[in-house]
Design an enzyme around this catalytic site. Structure first.
Site, mmCIF file in Angstrom:
data_model
loop_
_atom_site.group_PDB
_atom_site.id
_atom_site.type_symbol
_atom_site.label_atom_id
_atom_site.label_comp_id
_atom_site.label_asym_id
_atom_site.label_seq_id
_atom_site.Cartn_x
_atom_site.Cartn_y
_atom_site.Cartn_z
ATOM 1 N N LYS A 1 6.371 4.465 -9.651
ATOM 2 C CA LYS A 1 5.346 5.286 -9.004
ATOM 3 C C LYS A 1 5.911 6.550 -8.373
ATOM 4 O O LYS A 1 5.152 7.487 -8.067
ATOM 5 C CB LYS A 1 4.603 4.450 -7.957
ATOM 6 C CG LYS A 1 3.790 3.300 -8.547
ATOM 7 C CD LYS A 1 2.982 2.598 -7.467
ATOM 8 C CE LYS A 1 2.118 1.480 -8.038
ATOM 9 N NZ LYS A 1 2.834 0.212 -8.201
ATOM 10 N N SER B 1 7.667 -1.049 -9.428
ATOM 11 C CA SER B 1 6.859 0.021 -8.819
ATOM 12 C C SER B 1 7.664 1.233 -8.382
ATOM 13 O O SER B 1 7.086 2.222 -7.908
ATOM 14 C CB SER B 1 6.074 -0.527 -7.628
ATOM 15 O OG SER B 1 4.999 -1.317 -8.075
ATOM 16 N N SER C 1 1.430 0.303 -2.579
ATOM 17 C CA SER C 1 1.898 0.283 -3.972
ATOM 18 C C SER C 1 0.750 -0.031 -4.926
ATOM 19 O O SER C 1 0.832 -0.928 -5.768
ATOM 20 C CB SER C 1 3.030 -0.740 -4.146
ATOM 21 O OG SER C 1 3.730 -0.526 -5.355
#
Length: 302
Positions: free
Chosen positions: A73, A70, A131
């Site tokens: 992101k 993640s 997240s």
């Protein structure tokens, strides 16, 4: 001239700090001073960068290409933020709708449902705090359409063009070890970056006050309108435990392939560090190893 008569000008504090940082680098290149050696870490690769200058203070396998979970992101945030600035979008009163596809994506989630409508501002928090893979997909779908329009492309899959924009931004920032294959970081052998590239991206975004505010937020409340027109209040808590230990963001990540990862920002007095560790042994190690690196760096420049 008698050398005994030479008097050197006293060094400024800035010059002394620069010399100390250079000594740090030298220790690691030569590896002769046991007392100055950094703690041993389980992470497969890591880096500590001066957040202000961008100078690399210490690194190990910093250019190794790895899946980054993640941490991906962060680039999703950067692409959307850049598009909003280009289009003069007021993110607090511009809204996005969640599709069925976005609501069904697996992994960590902001608990978004098909037909939900929320502001771009809130969606940023849903992306970074819990997240949310669903938030990442919602961004990719909505802003991928703009990418298609901007490049005069006809098609029916805006996610492809959003990912293309992610890779375009990586090239602009000279992130030479990075390729993106999705907007959220779920396992994909083609979604790769390096500790050095991630640190470079973080430092770019740390110039933006809104980004710094989002990633330093522990809890965010927002109101979402569902597809029936009703509203519900939601609360998102930041997955970054180091916010409670003096750090100021940035992003966690963890998948079975990438392993536990963490990109962090630490600021104390006139010192600030960007720390990226990838592929730790377990989730707890990413917290403790980041703390160890910061404490070690501070000890070397005091």
């Amino acid at each position: 001239m008698n050398s005994n008569h030479i008097r050197w000008k006293p060094k400024s504090e800035e010059e002394r700090q620069s010399q100390r940082l250079q000594q740090i680098k030298t220790v690691y290149l030569i590896g002769t001073d046991e007392k100055s050696l950094a703690p041993r870490l389980t992470a497969k690769s890591w880096i500590v960068v001066d957040s202000n200058s961008g100078d690399v203070l210490y690194a190990y396998n910093e250019n190794q290409r790895r899946e980054i979970a993640s941490i991906t992101k962060i680039m999703t945030f950067y692409v959307v933020l850049s598009m909003c600035k280009t289009m003069n979008v007021q993110t607090n009163n511009t809204y996005a709708e969640v599709s069925l596809q976005a609501s069904l994506v697996g992994g960590t989630t902001a608990n978004l449902l098909k037909g939900d409508i929320l502001s771009i501002d809130d969606l940023f928090y849903g992306l970074m705090l819990p997240s949310g893979n669903d938030a990442a997909m919602t961004f990719a779908e909505n802003f991928g359409i703009y990418a298609m329009y901007q490049n005069k492309i006809k098609g029916n899959n805006p996610i492809i063009y959003f990912i293309q924009e992610m890779n375009n931004k990586a090239r602009e920032l000279r992130m030479t070890q990075t390729t993106y294959a999705n907007p959220h970081g779920l396992n994909n052998k083609n979604n790769l970056s390096s500790a050095y590239d991630v640190a470079k991206l973080c430092n770019q975004l740390l110039k933006d006050d809104f980004f710094k505010k989002v990633v330093n937020t522990k809890i965010h409340f927002c109101t979402i309108q569902d597809e029936e027109g009703f509203t519900r209040d939601v609360m998102w808590e930041n997955t970054n435990k180091l916010l409670y230990q003096g750090f100021r963001g940035i992003k966690t990540g963890n998948t079975s392939v990438a392993g536990p990862c963490l990109a962090s920002y630490y600021q104390s007095n006139n010192r600030s560090f960007t720390i990226v560790i990838l592929g730790c042994r377990n989730q707890e190690d990413r917290w403790s190893e980041t703390m160890q690196l910061v404490q070690w760096c501070l000890s070397q420049i005091q």
